[in-house]
Each structure stands twice: as structure tokens, then as C-alpha cells.
Design a protein around this motif. Structure first.
Motif, PDB file in Angstrom:
ATOM      1  N   TYR A 182       0.841  -1.199   0.000  1.00 48.48           N
ATOM      2  CA  TYR A 182       0.000   0.000   0.000  1.00 48.48           C
ATOM      3  C   TYR A 182       0.877   1.250   0.000  1.00 48.48           C
ATOM      4  N   THR A 183       0.426   2.274  -0.760  1.00 47.11           N
ATOM      5  CA  THR A 183       1.206   3.514  -0.780  1.00 47.11           C
ATOM      6  C   THR A 183       1.151   4.226   0.573  1.00 47.11           C
ATOM      7  N   THR A 184       0.097   3.939   1.360  1.00 47.04           N
ATOM      8  CA  THR A 184      -0.023   4.604   2.663  1.00 47.04           C
ATOM      9  C   THR A 184       1.051   4.151   3.640  1.00 47.04           C
ATOM     10  N   SER A 185       1.510   2.892   3.504  1.00 43.33           N
ATOM     11  CA  SER A 185       2.391   2.356   4.532  1.00 43.33           C
ATOM     12  C   SER A 185       3.744   1.861   4.024  1.00 43.33           C
ATOM     13  N   SER A 186       3.873   1.652   2.719  1.00 44.96           N
ATOM     14  CA  SER A 186       5.121   1.084   2.223  1.00 44.96           C
ATOM     15  C   SER A 186       6.180   2.166   2.029  1.00 44.96           C
ATOM     16  N   SER A 187       7.278   2.034   2.751  1.00 49.97           N
ATOM     17  CA  SER A 187       8.323   3.055   2.592  1.00 49.97           C
ATOM     18  C   SER A 187       8.982   2.942   1.219  1.00 49.97           C
TER      19      SER A 187
ATOM     20  N   GLN B  74       6.744   4.745  -1.172  1.00 55.20           N
ATOM     21  CA  GLN B  74       6.793   6.186  -0.919  1.00 55.20           C
ATOM     22  C   GLN B  74       8.094   6.785  -1.436  1.00 55.20           C
TER      23      GLN B  74
END
Lengths: 342, 106
Positions: free
Chosen positions: A328-333, A336
Motif C-alpha cells: 500500500y502507498t499509505t504504509s510502504s516506505s 513512498q
């Protein structure tokens, strides 16, 4: 440009909303893209047909114009450094082997790609051809729908038909090199930019061109050589002498060369599966308005979903044997980092 | 429901019952009347849903607005009774309307 072969992971055919979002979805999986579009700008139908009209069914954007949607998709795709190639059409798509495709454009470019994504919407935007008997005989000798080389029109008796920006721009640009210039339009008002209209009026006042009110009804001449046209207006019929005609009636969508690539087609649409959105040729995907499957809805949001699933399979082709980890883009460094999140 | 007749260029007639408040273009597309392309889907942005309104009906279908007039520049053989069918809203007042279709929308 010609001669050089561009080697890349993916070539996306069509820079409409689905093509643009495909850059993003492929980019998250480290797949680099080149995008080819026949228009001179991104956005496809959104940019060409309704840049200012609001769209109401994009999730989380209650109202967005075609242009704004395009701008935002471009911005979203920009971290992945896509390469855009406008004003050209992919004319040939040849499969050399598994995950080895060659694409050629009418602009002289050649690509070698591992996967191909057809996001061509309703097809290529092509100039509308007036439905007049015999016009095909004059095409490319006396009748032209675009100006690629101005020099070709030097010393000609030119008739331009239409009242939009293309018509007025070419009246103004070609008049200095033409032997004579006539503009034929159905009404005294023009939808072209006021600036261009003023410029045309000034040339007319200087006696260097003629404006004729009316519409073309018949082409005169033979063996591909135009000698004039017949036209009509409220006052009656008339004839105009010319050896070159440029009709500008806007663009319409035609399927174009896609039909020649050996893909299965049904009623000018490309059937795909709903797991990978792949065509009858492995490694060639079709997303957005150009594909079809049971329950298909021609909505931009459907194309976004199709792009995401397509990208998963594209990854498998490009990285055989490698495990694809869903993130997920919200949590994957790592995602990101790719997106440039600080 | 309102009765509308579309006459193809070759004379073939298609009479359809249409729900009010849809546009003439939608009525044609929904009933698979050939000859209305409607590339842009009703945004008054393409001029591929051009029709000729029969003279008796011109007044009832109303005047062209400016965007429609502009867009008709991209249609072929525009006449006094030319309209873009996406800009005509169906109502009971149009019951019995007859429109003719051009030979081609391009």
C-alpha cells in the motif's frame, strides 16, 4: 529520430486518462514507460473533446474538468519519469518473441518493449473527411487534412474550408506563400480565437485573400487534380477556382491500425480477460474504452481498475520468477520512496 | 412516453417510444438507430449527432444555443433546420417529432 530504437519495459498506446494512470500503476512496480499519442497533447478525449466540461463520476472528485483530470494524472505519473511522444500514431506492432515487441510510429520512431498496453480509447483521433463523392481521388494530391510541410503549398491556389482554429491559423500562415487564398465558411462568425479572426480580416482588407460565405457541395477536376469546387449559400450556387483544398472539420475517432495487429477484435473492441486485461496475444494488454469483457462499463474509473490489475501481470512478464509483494502507498516506505514522498 | 421518428438518409424510418427528459441523441443511441455516432457522448463537443429537424417541428424544438452553433461548424452540409441531437431534450410537446439523418456523420 528515425533509425534509433528506443528500448523500454512498456509502451503505452494512448495518453488518455487510462494510459496516464497506467504509467502510475506500472511505475509502482518499477516498470518504465513510453507513451505514444496521436494528439499533440495528453488527455485523449478529456483534452480533445471536453477539456472544460465537468466530469462528475471520478471517485473523490465530485466535479473535475477534463483538463484538470488530465493535469492531475500527469502530476501523479511524473515521479516515474514517463517519456511522452505526441502527434504520432503507432502504425505497426510486431511480436518478435515472448515479451519482445517492436512498435513503429508514423513519426519515424521505433520502440522495443517487453509489454504493450493499448489504451487507445475510441481509437485514433483523425481529421474528419467531408463525405463528398470522389473526394478520395483527390486526397494527398489536391485535398489535404493537415499541413505537415508548408513548402508543399507554395505558389498554390488554396481553398481552406472551416471556421475553427485550424482553418484560420492556416489561412494566416499559408497566405504569404500561396498564389491565392480563399476561405470558405458557412457563416460570418468563427469559433476560432478572436486574434486569428482579426488577423484574417486584416489580410482580407488588404486584398490578399478572399472570404466566401457558403458550403462546398461538389469537387471539380480529374485525375486527382482539383480545379475548383462548387458551393452554395443562401443567395444560390457558386464556383471557386483552386488547385488545393484544405478542409478543417475537426477530428473524429477511428480505430486505425489497431485492426491490423493480429489481435482478436469484436465490433472494433479488443476482448480481454478480467484478471489481467490481456488480449489474445500474451504481453499485449488493453485497458479503458477500447477493451471489452462481460459487464464492461466505459467509465474512466473502470480503466483505472484495469490499469492496476494489468500492471500485476506486466510485472510477472518483466521480472520472471520474482515474487510480487502487494503493498500500500499509505504504509510502504519503498513505494513512498519511488513517489518521492519526503 | 413520446414518439419520435428518425429517418435514415436512405429513407428507412425508425419510430421509437422515448422517455421524456432524455435527449434526442440518447433516444437514438438507446434504440440503436444507425447514423448517430455521438463520439463525445452528449457533451456538445463533436458534431457527430447531426440531424435535420422536419420543418413543421423546427419551432417546437427551439433555437440553437451558441455552443451548438459553434459546434455545427464541424458538421457537414449544415442547413437551416440542422441541430445536434444531444441538445434537444425530449418532452411531450415533441410527440410525433420527425428528424432526418445526414448521409454520414463523417
Amino acid at each position: 529520430m528515425s533509425g534509433d530504437v528506443i528500448t523500454t519495459d512498456a509502451v503505452i498506446i494512448g495518453g488518455g486518462p487510462c494510459g496516464l494512470f497506467a504509467i502510475f500503476e506500472l511505475g509502482l512496480l518499477d516498470i518504465k514507460c513510453h507513451v505514444v499519442d496521436i494528439l499533440d497533447k495528453p488527455g485523449g478525449q478529456c483534452a480533445e473533446l471536453y477539456p472544460e466540461k465537468p466530469i462528475y463520476d471520478i471517485p473523490a472528485l465530485p466535479e473535475v474538468s477534463g483538463q484538470e483530470l488530465t493535469d492531475r494524472l500527469m502530476e501523479q505519473a511524473s515521479p516515474f519519469d514517463p517519456q511522452y511522444h505526441y502527434s504520432q500514431m503507432v502504425t505497426e506492432l510486431i511480436k518478435h518473441g515472448d515479451n519482445d515487441f517492436e512498435l513503429k510510429t508514423d513519426g519515424g520512431m521505433t520502440f522495443r518493449a517487453k509489454v504493450v498496453v493499448i489504451a487507445a480509447g475510441g481509437g485514433s483521433f483523425m481529421p474528419k473527411k467531408p463525405p463528398m463523392p470522389g473526394i478520395a481521388d483527390f486526397e494527398d494530391t489536391s485535398v489535404f487534412y493537415s499541413v505537415r510541410e508548408m513548402e508543399k503549398f507554395r505558389g498554390k491556389d488554396i481553398l481552406i474550408v472551416g471556421g475553427g482554429d485550424s482553418a484560420l491559423d492556416w489561412v494566416n500562415n499559408l497566405q504569404p506563400i500561396a498564389k491565392s487564398m480563399t476561405l470558405l465558411h458557412r457563416r460570418p462568425e468563427f469559433r476560432a480565437a478572436p486574434d486569428s479572426v482579426n488577423k484574417m480580416r486584416a489580410i482580407e482588407d488588404a486584398g490578399k485573400m478572399k472570404f466566401q460565405l457558403g458550403q462546398v457541395t461538389e469537387l471539380l477536376g480529374d485525375n486527382g487534380q482539383l480545379t475548383g469546387i462548387k458551393g452554395k449559400n443562401k443567395e444560390g450556387e457558386f464556383e471557386l477556382a483552386c488547385d488545393t483544398m484544405l478542409p478543417f472539420f475537426g477530428l473524429t475517432m477511428k480505430l486505425g491500425p489497431v485492426a491490423d495487429w493480429g489481435l482478436n477484435l469484436e465490433e472494433n473492441l479488443i476482448p480481454v480477460d478480467t484478471e489481467k486485461f490481456e488480449t489474445s496475444v500474451p504481453g499485449i494488454f488493453a485497458i479503458g474504452d477500447i477493451n471489452n469483457y462481460p459487464g464492461k462499463l466505459k467509465l474512466i474509473l473502470s480503466g483505472f481498475h484495469e490499469a492496476a490489475l494489468m500492471a500485476q501481470q506486466a510485472f510477472r512478464y518483466i521480472n520472471p520468477g520474482e515474487r510480487l509483494r502487494f503493498q500500500y502507498t499509505t504504509s510502504s516506505s519503498s513505494l513512498q520512496k519511488k513517489l518521492g514522498v519526503k | 412516453m413520446t414518439k419520435i421518428t428518425f429517418v435514415e438518409h436512405n429513407g428507412k424510418e425508425h419510430t421509437v417510444d422515448v422517455e421524456n427528459d432524455m435527449t434526442l441523441m440518447e433516444a437514438a443511441v438507446k434504440n440503436m438507430v444507425p447514423g448517430i455516432d455521438a463520439d463525445c457522448g452528449g457533451a456538445c463537443a463533436c458534431a457527430t449527432c447531426h440531424v435535420y429537424v422536419e420543418p413543421d417541428w423546427v419551432e417546437k424544438t427551439g433555437d440553437r444555443e451558441e455552443t451548438e452553433e459553434d459546434m455545427l461548424d464541424f458538421a457537414f452540409d449544415v442547413q437551416e433546420n440542422s441541430r445536434l441531437s444531444c441538445q434537444i431534450k425530449i418532452s411531450e410537446a415533441l410527440d410525433g417529432l420527425v428528424v432526418k439523418l445526414p448521409e454520414k456523420q463523417f
